[in-house]
Scaffold this motif. Structure first.
Motif, mmCIF file in Angstrom:
data_model
loop_
_atom_site.group_PDB
_atom_site.id
_atom_site.type_symbol
_atom_site.label_atom_id
_atom_site.label_comp_id
_atom_site.label_asym_id
_atom_site.label_seq_id
_atom_site.Cartn_x
_atom_site.Cartn_y
_atom_site.Cartn_z
ATOM 1 N N ILE A 269 0.017 8.257 3.874
ATOM 2 C CA ILE A 269 -0.821 7.337 4.643
ATOM 3 C C ILE A 269 -2.157 7.124 3.936
ATOM 4 C CG2 ILE A 269 -2.093 7.074 6.828
ATOM 5 C CD1 ILE A 269 0.232 8.428 8.224
ATOM 6 N N ARG A 270 -2.693 8.180 3.345
ATOM 7 C CA ARG A 270 -3.921 8.051 2.551
ATOM 8 C C ARG A 270 -3.718 7.067 1.408
ATOM 9 N NH1 ARG A 270 -7.397 12.968 2.676
ATOM 10 N NH2 ARG A 270 -7.982 12.431 0.549
ATOM 11 N N THR A 271 -2.574 7.197 0.731
ATOM 12 C CA THR A 271 -2.277 6.319 -0.400
ATOM 13 C C THR A 271 -2.202 4.867 0.044
ATOM 14 O OG1 THR A 271 -1.018 8.123 -1.419
ATOM 15 C CG2 THR A 271 -0.680 5.906 -2.307
ATOM 16 N N PHE A 272 -1.513 4.615 1.159
ATOM 17 C CA PHE A 272 -1.430 3.260 1.697
ATOM 18 C C PHE A 272 -2.824 2.691 1.953
ATOM 19 C CE2 PHE A 272 2.917 4.517 3.381
ATOM 20 C CZ PHE A 272 3.612 3.683 2.525
ATOM 21 N N ILE A 273 -3.670 3.465 2.603
ATOM 22 C CA ILE A 273 -5.005 2.995 2.978
ATOM 23 C C ILE A 273 -5.857 2.734 1.741
ATOM 24 C CG2 ILE A 273 -7.148 3.622 4.156
ATOM 25 C CD1 ILE A 273 -5.442 5.191 6.159
ATOM 26 N N GLU A 274 -5.808 3.635 0.771
ATOM 27 C CA GLU A 274 -6.627 3.480 -0.438
ATOM 28 C C GLU A 274 -6.250 2.218 -1.207
ATOM 29 O OE1 GLU A 274 -7.107 8.319 -1.047
ATOM 30 O OE2 GLU A 274 -5.891 7.148 -2.438
ATOM 31 N N ILE A 275 -4.951 2.006 -1.423
ATOM 32 C CA ILE A 275 -4.518 0.832 -2.196
ATOM 33 C C ILE A 275 -4.832 -0.450 -1.425
ATOM 34 C CG2 ILE A 275 -2.551 -0.329 -3.257
ATOM 35 C CD1 ILE A 275 -1.251 2.410 -3.622
ATOM 36 N N ARG A 276 -4.581 -0.428 -0.115
ATOM 37 C CA ARG A 276 -4.837 -1.639 0.689
ATOM 38 C C ARG A 276 -6.318 -2.007 0.685
ATOM 39 N NH1 ARG A 276 -5.897 -5.625 2.310
ATOM 40 N NH2 ARG A 276 -5.076 -6.883 4.045
ATOM 41 N N ALA A 277 -7.191 -1.010 0.657
ATOM 42 C CA ALA A 277 -8.626 -1.277 0.693
ATOM 43 C C ALA A 277 -9.145 -1.841 -0.622
ATOM 44 C CB ALA A 277 -9.386 0.007 1.033
ATOM 45 N N ILE A 278 -8.407 -1.628 -1.716
ATOM 46 C CA ILE A 278 -8.915 -2.005 -3.041
ATOM 47 C C ILE A 278 -8.196 -3.214 -3.622
ATOM 48 C CG2 ILE A 278 -9.218 -1.191 -5.427
ATOM 49 C CD1 ILE A 278 -9.384 1.653 -4.223
ATOM 50 N N ASN A 279 -6.874 -3.259 -3.500
ATOM 51 C CA ASN A 279 -6.112 -4.301 -4.175
ATOM 52 C C ASN A 279 -4.945 -4.742 -3.287
ATOM 53 O OD1 ASN A 279 -4.442 -5.828 -5.979
ATOM 54 N ND2 ASN A 279 -5.400 -4.788 -7.716
ATOM 55 N N GLU A 280 -5.099 -5.859 -2.604
ATOM 56 C CA GLU A 280 -4.093 -6.306 -1.646
ATOM 57 C C GLU A 280 -2.768 -6.642 -2.325
ATOM 58 O OE1 GLU A 280 -3.500 -9.742 1.836
ATOM 59 O OE2 GLU A 280 -5.398 -9.554 0.738
ATOM 60 N N LYS A 281 -2.833 -7.303 -3.482
ATOM 61 C CA LYS A 281 -1.597 -7.687 -4.172
ATOM 62 C C LYS A 281 -0.822 -6.454 -4.622
ATOM 63 C CE LYS A 281 0.194 -10.630 -7.880
ATOM 64 N NZ LYS A 281 -0.136 -11.596 -8.964
ATOM 65 N N LEU A 282 -1.514 -5.465 -5.170
ATOM 66 C CA LEU A 282 -0.847 -4.233 -5.590
ATOM 67 C C LEU A 282 -0.278 -3.498 -4.378
ATOM 68 C CD1 LEU A 282 -0.182 -2.265 -7.899
ATOM 69 C CD2 LEU A 282 -2.368 -1.130 -7.425
ATOM 70 N N PHE A 283 -0.984 -3.568 -3.260
ATOM 71 C CA PHE A 283 -0.512 -2.908 -2.050
ATOM 72 C C PHE A 283 0.877 -3.410 -1.669
ATOM 73 C CE2 PHE A 283 -0.054 -3.272 2.603
ATOM 74 C CZ PHE A 283 -0.029 -1.927 2.940
ATOM 75 N N PHE A 284 1.084 -4.719 -1.684
ATOM 76 C CA PHE A 284 2.377 -5.259 -1.300
ATOM 77 C C PHE A 284 3.446 -4.973 -2.355
ATOM 78 C CE2 PHE A 284 -0.409 -7.926 1.390
ATOM 79 C CZ PHE A 284 0.182 -7.646 2.608
ATOM 80 N N GLN A 285 3.048 -4.834 -3.621
ATOM 81 C CA GLN A 285 4.022 -4.495 -4.668
ATOM 82 C C GLN A 285 4.452 -3.033 -4.575
ATOM 83 O OE1 GLN A 285 3.370 -5.676 -8.663
ATOM 84 N NE2 GLN A 285 3.003 -7.820 -8.179
ATOM 85 N N THR A 286 3.555 -2.164 -4.121
ATOM 86 C CA THR A 286 3.877 -0.739 -4.037
ATOM 87 C C THR A 286 4.366 -0.332 -2.649
ATOM 88 O OG1 THR A 286 1.573 -0.221 -3.483
ATOM 89 C CG2 THR A 286 2.200 -0.120 -5.811
ATOM 90 N N LEU A 287 4.264 -1.234 -1.683
ATOM 91 C CA LEU A 287 4.548 -0.889 -0.296
ATOM 92 C C LEU A 287 5.952 -0.326 -0.117
ATOM 93 C CD1 LEU A 287 3.719 -0.854 2.675
ATOM 94 C CD2 LEU A 287 4.472 -3.233 2.849
ATOM 95 N N PHE A 288 6.959 -1.024 -0.601
ATOM 96 C CA PHE A 288 8.330 -0.590 -0.334
ATOM 97 C C PHE A 288 8.688 0.699 -1.081
ATOM 98 C CE2 PHE A 288 12.999 -0.891 -0.393
ATOM 99 C CZ PHE A 288 13.216 -0.986 0.980
ATOM 100 N N PRO A 289 8.424 0.814 -2.403
ATOM 101 C CA PRO A 289 8.777 2.070 -3.073
ATOM 102 C C PRO A 289 8.010 3.276 -2.523
ATOM 103 C CG PRO A 289 7.555 0.622 -4.549
ATOM 104 C CD PRO A 289 7.936 -0.190 -3.368
#
Length: 436
Positions: A269-289
């Motif tokens: 959950i920390r990882t999800f929050i950190e990526i979402r707060a910094i880079n939205e496009k990367l968040f959606f690319q990493t979301l499923f894996p």
């Protein structure tokens, strides 16, 4: 002239708000058998009084509302003095709630009915949890209160005054004038005080919430459940604590396996929050894996948890304080170093060196700064696909080092089972790299 409905609806809203708060005050008065000047009838009338005063003030003279409000304050003050002198009554909660009812009635009449209703519900909730609040305060240690105040200072005082400006060009240009991508030419700015400190506050807040949950909710709820909550605070700290505890209970296996696995799983959950707060496009690319890794660890952990006997964790088991200024400064330093290394490595030496540095740091549980620097660099100094793969590898290595944690600090009979669990996580990570 206002329509009749424009008057009746706010009046009805004021009546309902007064009834809601008055009902709580009435129940409190009856249950505690205390002396109080206010009950459900009084609060209903006070709410209507506030609405009528606001109506007269808006349509005739503003002084009407002011005089009505001051008159109510005078009545409340006289009542409080009388009850205090005659019955020794102390406390002003009821008096304050009465003033709030008056003002909420006025707000409803002024056209802010929705805000008034929400505030009324919140007020009723706060009034109704008096015993729970008092019990929680008794559990709070002085050092926790002190550190909480320091966290509030860095979050709400220091953060807003920091400059939201990138200093890459000045600093990189001064120390590395021959660097081809110095400053803005590098395509990425990493030395922004506001952004760096915002990340520090964000991670500290997540850790703070996890600490409070494991201390006041999960401490006596079983080893596995404590691991589930503690992972929000720190999967590494939780794993070390549970590993040390497993050494004291050599015949207990499943609860500790479940606790460590769930601590690692919930930390995603920390990882999800950190990526979402910094880079939205990367968040959606990493979301499923990343979600697959999260789901795998949670499913395995929950299976182990339900198979275990849910033995109690010792009351002497404690995690560290939720926040210290030293830790915040160390985290900020780690983030700055990681982002500077990322910029230098990616601009001068390429992705391979950066991946090597990241892997080493992640294996020693320094994963947050790497995830942050990678998310910041994605799309500029590193391709999104490479950033996604790197985050998956870093996350896996940080999880896999928990096997070494158990080997060094815990019951070594658990190591084989831990290796099997993280072997499965390796396959899930590999699938995320290859197929997504």
């Amino acid at each position: 002239m206002p329509q009749v409905s424009d008057i009746l609806i706010p009046l009805a809203t004021s009546l309902l708000i007064g009834a809601l708060i008055g009902l709580e005050r009435e129940k409190d008065k009856q249950s505690s058998k205390g002396v109080s000047p206010v009950g459900i009838r009084t609060d209903i009338l006070v709410g209507l009084f506030g609405a009528i005063s606001a109506f007269l003030g808006m349509n005739f003279n503003p002084w009407v509302f002011i005089i009505c409000f001051l008159s109510l304050i005078g009545l409340i003050l006289a009542s409080h003095i009388y009850l205090s002198s005659k019955f020794g009554r102390i406390g002003v909660t009821t008096e304050i709630s009465t003033l709030i009812v008056f003002l909420l009635g006025a707000m409803a009449m002024a056209g802010y009915s929705q805000i008034a209703v929400i505030t009324g519900i919140i007020t009723t909730f706060v009034l109704s949890i008096r015993k729970a609040l008092h019990a929680a305060v008794q559990k709070i240690h002085y050092f926790e209160l002190y550190d909480t105040i320091k966290f509030a200072i860095i979050a709400f005082i220091i953060l807003p005054i920091l400059p939201n400006h990138d200093f890459d060009k000045e600093i990189f240009g001064f120390f590395m004038p021959n660097m081809q991508y110095a400053g803005n030419a590098g395509g990425i700015d990493v030395l922004n005080p506001y952004k760096i400190w915002f990340i520090v506050v964000l991670i500290s807040a997540i850790s703070f919430i996890g600490y409070m949950l494991v201390k006041y909710v999960g401490k006596n709820k079983g080893i596995a459940f404590s691991g589930l909550l503690g992972g929000l605070y720190s999967s590494t700290a939780t794993s070390i604590t549970l590993a040390q505890k497993s050494k004291e209970m050599p015949n207990t296996r499943l609860p500790f396996l479940a606790g460590i696995t769930l601590a690692c799983g919930i930390s995603f959950i920390r990882t999800f929050i950190e990526i979402r707060a910094i880079n939205e496009k990367l968040f959606f690319q990493t979301l499923f894996p990343i979600f697959l890794m999260f789901a795998y660890m949670m499913i395995v952990g929950l299976i182990l948890m339900f198979k275990s006997k849910n033995e109690k964790i010792d009351n002497r088991t404690n995690f560290e304080t939720p926040f210290t200024l030293k830790k915040a400064l160390e985290l900020g330093a780690y983030i700055i170093v990681a982002m500077i290394l990322a910029k230098i490595a990616l601009t001068l030496s390429g992705v391979n060196l950066y991946m090597l540095i990241s892997g080493i740091m992640a294996f020693f549980a320094i994963d947050d700064p790497i995830i942050i620097s990678t998310a910041t660099s994605a799309g500029t100094l590193i391709e999104y696909g490479q950033a996604k793969d790197l985050i998956l590898v870093v996350t896996f290595l940080n999880m896999a080092q928990k096997v070494g944690t158990v080997y060094l600090f815990g019951n070594r009979k658990l190591v084989k089972h831990m290796a099997m669990i993280f072997g499965g996580l390796f396959l899930v990570t590999l699938a995320g790299i290859i197929y997504f």
